[in-house]
Design an enzyme around this catalytic site. Structure first.
Site, PDB file in Angstrom:
ATOM      1  CE  LYS A 145      19.968  38.565  44.180  1.00 39.81           C
ATOM      2  NZ  LYS A 145      20.918  40.042  44.050  1.00 39.81           N
ATOM      3  CD  GLN A 205      22.967  41.008  41.198  1.00 41.75           C
ATOM      4  OE1 GLN A 205      21.712  41.248  41.882  1.00 41.75           O
ATOM      5  NE2 GLN A 205      24.010  40.350  41.311  1.00 41.75           N
ATOM      6  CG  ASP A 219      20.620  44.634  47.333  1.00 45.24           C
ATOM      7  OD1 ASP A 219      20.911  43.110  47.929  1.00 45.24           O
ATOM      8  OD2 ASP A 219      20.596  44.598  46.318  1.00 45.24           O
TER       9      ASP A 219
HETATM   10  N1  GUN Z   1      26.128  41.238  43.700  1.00 46.30           N
HETATM   11  C1  GUN Z   1      26.736  40.245  44.620  1.00 46.30           C
HETATM   12  N2  GUN Z   1      25.910  39.932  45.753  1.00 46.30           N
HETATM   13  C2  GUN Z   1      24.835  41.003  45.698  1.00 46.30           C
HETATM   14  C3  GUN Z   1      23.957  41.215  46.334  1.00 46.30           C
HETATM   15  O1  GUN Z   1      23.548  40.808  47.434  1.00 46.30           O
HETATM   16  N3  GUN Z   1      22.935  42.392  45.955  1.00 46.30           N
HETATM   17  C4  GUN Z   1      23.449  42.896  44.751  1.00 46.30           C
HETATM   18  N4  GUN Z   1      22.279  43.864  44.566  1.00 46.30           N
HETATM   19  N5  GUN Z   1      24.351  42.762  44.041  1.00 46.30           N
HETATM   20  C5  GUN Z   1      25.137  41.789  44.582  1.00 46.30           C
END
Ligand code: GUN
Length: 294
Positions: free
Chosen positions: A54, A98, A121
């Site tokens: 990311k 995350q 998110d």
């Molecule tokens: N863990 C798995 N997919 C995601 C996501 O799209 N965002 C976040 N913050 N954690 C995740």
């Protein structure tokens, strides 16, 4: 007949190019660029990899990223304090915590503490709540589900009136993608591990979104000819012929299903790159909103 392969990698690259151009225009006009804070708690290898990807994608399009790598024993209060600081920081337009968080952390409280305007998110309870109701636009939609819909749109797949089957009911993918399909006027079925005669339910799908996390569960004889398949699964299976000793497969038996489907996403190179592209898009949209650009 062999299916059209939906090239998520190429589509995501196109979207990143669009975002990069918009970031450059923002910089020229306002002397500002979007900022994304990525908060990682603990040392899960998969989460470390996702956060690294990311941040790298941010750099590629000109978005500033702020990394917070916190130890696995970080307290609830300390994590909340980090979120509050980021809420108050005007250079941060998006906050990503995350998931999954360590067991001792109350995930719902943390996600609820993120400023609604920075919830790129889309996991804030209010944004999810709005997504789950009619005519209540959430400020942000979760990235993987949004990426699935974007793949269908950019492939020219009509959603309205189609039978959509979502396999899986997770908070991160299954439930929100189901809502998005419903809002687009698909006729929706959500199925899961307790569904009776799963193959016959899956066989009804014109559009199938597989997000259960079971390697190659959906077989060639589970799908209707002409189905469009979006495979969200990312499963590592042992493979001694590979240098790493494993390879990644989806929730769909690709080689079998591609002989029956009209179109299908590969794993890797399908939904994965779209998730990150949608995160960049949400962060850019947040910065535009903060600057009054829309
Ligand atoms: N863990 C798995 N997919 C995601 C996501 O799209 N965002 C976040 N913050 N954690 C995740």
């Amino acid at each position: 007949m062999s299916a059209k392969i939906i090239d998520g990698k190429a589509i995501a690259a196109t979207i990143r190019g669009e975002i990069k151009a918009e970031v450059e225009a923002m910089k020229a006009q306002y002397n500002k660029v979007p900022g994304l804070a990525a908060v990682l708690v603990g040392e899960r290898r998969d989460s470390q990899t996702y956060v690294r990807m990311k941040k790298r994608a941010c750099a590629e399009v000109g978005i500033t990223s702020f990394g917070y790598d916190l130890p696995g024993d970080t307290s609830q209060e300390d994590l909340l304090e980090v979120v509050r600081e980021l809420n108050a920081n005007p250079d941060v337009h998006g906050i990503l915590v995350q998931l999954p968080l360590p067991d001792h952390i109350d995930e719902e409280e943390i996600l609820g503490a993120i400023s609604l305007e920075k919830d790129v998110d889309g996991f804030h309870p209010l944004n999810i709540g709005r997504l789950s109701m009619k005519r209540r636009d959430p400020l942000f939609v979760p990235c993987t589900p949004k990426g699935c819909i974007e793949l269908l749109d950019r492939t020219g797949v009509e959603i309205e009136g189609k039978r959509a089957v979502v396999l899986g009911r997770s908070n991160i993918v299954g439930l929100p993608v189901a809502m998005l399909l419903l809002h687009r006027n698909a006729t929706l079925t959500i199925c899961h591990s307790r569904t009776k005669d799963l193959p016959s339910v899956v066989r009804e799908a014109d559009i199938l979104v597989a997000a259960v996390g079971r390697p190659e569960m959906v077989r060639g004889d589970w799908v209707k000819p002409g189905v469009v398949v979006i495979d969200v699964g990312v499963n590592a299976v042992d493979d001694p012929t590979r240098e790493k000793g494993y390879r990644l497969v989806g929730d769909v038996a690709f080689d079998e299903v591609k002989e029956v489907a009209a179109a299908i996403t590969p794993v890797p190179g399908g939904v994965g790159p779209m998730t990150i592209a949608m995160l960049l898009r949400n962060t850019l949209d947040s910065a535009k909103r903060a600057l009054g650009m829309e």
